[in-house]
Design an enzyme around this catalytic site. Structure first.
Site, PDB file in Angstrom:
ATOM      1  N   ILE A  11       2.250  -4.311   3.777  1.00  0.00           N
ATOM      2  CA  ILE A  11       3.189  -3.301   4.268  1.00  0.00           C
ATOM      3  C   ILE A  11       2.649  -2.616   5.519  1.00  0.00           C
ATOM      4  O   ILE A  11       3.407  -2.288   6.440  1.00  0.00           O
ATOM      5  CB  ILE A  11       3.513  -2.258   3.166  1.00  0.00           C
ATOM      6  CG1 ILE A  11       4.658  -1.348   3.595  1.00  0.00           C
ATOM      7  CG2 ILE A  11       2.297  -1.427   2.814  1.00  0.00           C
ATOM      8  CD1 ILE A  11       5.986  -2.052   3.716  1.00  0.00           C
ATOM      9  N   SER A  33     -10.188  -0.018   5.324  1.00  0.00           N
ATOM     10  CA  SER A  33      -9.779  -1.069   4.402  1.00  0.00           C
ATOM     11  C   SER A  33     -11.002  -1.871   3.983  1.00  0.00           C
ATOM     12  O   SER A  33     -11.954  -2.006   4.769  1.00  0.00           O
ATOM     13  CB  SER A  33      -8.752  -1.995   5.068  1.00  0.00           C
ATOM     14  OG  SER A  33      -8.382  -3.054   4.208  1.00  0.00           O
ATOM     15  N   ARG A  34     -10.966  -2.412   2.787  1.00  0.00           N
ATOM     16  CA  ARG A  34     -12.071  -3.267   2.346  1.00  0.00           C
ATOM     17  C   ARG A  34     -12.067  -4.592   3.087  1.00  0.00           C
ATOM     18  O   ARG A  34     -13.118  -5.186   3.322  1.00  0.00           O
ATOM     19  CB  ARG A  34     -11.972  -3.512   0.837  1.00  0.00           C
ATOM     20  CG  ARG A  34     -12.319  -2.298  -0.017  1.00  0.00           C
ATOM     21  CD  ARG A  34     -12.154  -2.603  -1.485  1.00  0.00           C
ATOM     22  NE  ARG A  34     -10.770  -2.920  -1.824  1.00  0.00           N
ATOM     23  CZ  ARG A  34     -10.352  -3.283  -3.028  1.00  0.00           C
ATOM     24  NH1 ARG A  34     -11.224  -3.400  -4.020  1.00  0.00           N
ATOM     25  NH2 ARG A  34      -9.077  -3.537  -3.259  1.00  0.00           N
ATOM     26  N   LYS A  87       5.561   5.238   0.008  1.00  0.00           N
ATOM     27  CA  LYS A  87       6.239   5.413  -1.285  1.00  0.00           C
ATOM     28  C   LYS A  87       5.639   4.494  -2.336  1.00  0.00           C
ATOM     29  O   LYS A  87       5.168   3.394  -2.013  1.00  0.00           O
ATOM     30  CB  LYS A  87       7.745   5.175  -1.135  1.00  0.00           C
ATOM     31  CG  LYS A  87       8.148   3.733  -0.798  1.00  0.00           C
ATOM     32  CD  LYS A  87       8.326   2.886  -2.037  1.00  0.00           C
ATOM     33  CE  LYS A  87       8.582   1.441  -1.722  1.00  0.00           C
ATOM     34  NZ  LYS A  87       8.668   0.585  -2.912  1.00  0.00           N
ATOM     35  N   ASP A 165       9.186  -0.554  -8.398  1.00  0.00           N
ATOM     36  CA  ASP A 165       8.630  -0.496  -7.047  1.00  0.00           C
ATOM     37  C   ASP A 165       9.737  -0.713  -6.020  1.00  0.00           C
ATOM     38  O   ASP A 165       9.885   0.098  -5.104  1.00  0.00           O
ATOM     39  CB  ASP A 165       7.508  -1.518  -6.882  1.00  0.00           C
ATOM     40  CG  ASP A 165       6.926  -1.517  -5.485  1.00  0.00           C
ATOM     41  OD1 ASP A 165       6.092  -0.659  -5.189  1.00  0.00           O
ATOM     42  OD2 ASP A 165       7.318  -2.384  -4.672  1.00  0.00           O
TER      43      ASP A 165
END
Length: 310
Positions: A11, A33-34, A87, A165
């Protein structure tokens, strides 16, 4: 304004990064971020380190799954950063209320975004329904989870919402366009026997004017997705399709064009305005409906779900 993007997954890459790049308000100054990165942007794999080293970045956009998001949001708020939430804004209503209280105490902006409310035809649908008497409204939200969340087990883990979701997108539109608030009165939730969240659901709502309001969600739909809201009124029928992108009234399509193009560019424009004004926008109505569905819903066991099944 400089902004950090946390959680460089699908996303973020598909929506957030292009929206920031096209905005006159924002400059993507860091990512956290990993695994994910954005070319040309300083990348961190430790959020606390980014907050400590980049005091110049005053705004953080969180694109993480809902369960781990609270601790990131809390750390950002307590360090004086403004926070934008993908969201749903949290895994529970309680933690969302806690974040809002923190944001107001620390005098920073907090934005619970609902991207589907920014779909092209949502404002027109809201305006048309405002002067009509609703008789029946039916939400039909059908899509293929294997296409939209390939291999993402978190959506089927506790807190991942399952079919809600995408369903919460429909609820975010519903709570935006109806002039009268509704509340959930019953639901049937269909859980795969090997998963912790539902893969399909049927919901009923109470409307103060007596209209019949229902919702059907299915995450095993084959073929093109169906994201539609049909409203029958005393003045005709409204059909909002493609997640709010197209609108027909009595079969005639609305051809009017919105101002700023795209759901996520509109979200980032709204976030810029909230930061400038010092505002907080934490409308939790869509998440409240989901919580009520889990509270009232009758659980039905269905066939196991596996990603590699035909």
């Amino acid at each position: 304004m400089e902004i950090a993007l946390v959680g460089i997954g699908k996303i973020a890459v598909d929506q957030h990064v292009p929206a920031i790049a096209s905005s006159p308000d924002w400059e993507l100054a860091a990512t956290v971020s990993r695994h994910g990165r954005v070319e040309g942007v300083p990348a961190y794999d430790d959020f606390a380190r980014m907050l400590a080293e980049r005091q110049d970045i005053r705004v953080v956009s969180l694109c993480l799954p809902p369960v781990p998001r609270f601790n990131y949001a809390r750390a950002a708020i307590e360090s004086g950063r403004h926070v934008m939430l993908e969201k749903p804004p949290g895994a529970t209503l309680g933690e969302c209320h806690a974040l809002e209280e923190m944001a107001r105490r620390h005098r920073v902006s907090l934005y619970a975004t609902w991207h589907s409310r920014q779909a092209d035809k949502v404002p027109a649908a809201k305006a048309w329904l405002a002067g009509r008497t609703l008789r029946r409204l039916r939400i039909t939200w059908l899509e293929d989870v294997r296409h939209w969340h390939p291999g993402q087990d978190w959506v089927f883990e506790a807190g991942g919402l399952g079919v809600f979701d995408p369903g919460i997108n429909a609820l975010s539109i519903l709570t935006e366009i109806l002039p009268d608030a509704v509340h959930l009165t019953g639901a049937e939730l269909r859980f795969p026997s090997n998963r912790e969240t539902p893969i399909a659901a049927s919901c009923r709502f109470h409307h103060p004017g007596g209209a019949e309001v229902t919702m059907e969600l299915d995450w095993l739909h084959q073929g093109p997705p169906t994201w539609s809201i049909e409203a029958d009124t005393d003045a005709g029928t409204l059909l909002l399709e493609n997640g709010g992108a197209t609108l027909s009234i009595e079969g005639t399509q609305d051809e009017s064009l919105p101002g700023l193009a795209g759901e996520y560019p509109r979200l980032y424009a709204q976030m810029a305005e909230l930061v400038r004004s010092g505002g907080v926008d934490m409308d939790l109505a869509p998440l409240r409906h989901v919580a009520d569905a889990f509270l009232l819903g009758r659980r039905v066991a269905v066939a196991p779900f596996d990603w590699d099944a035909a």
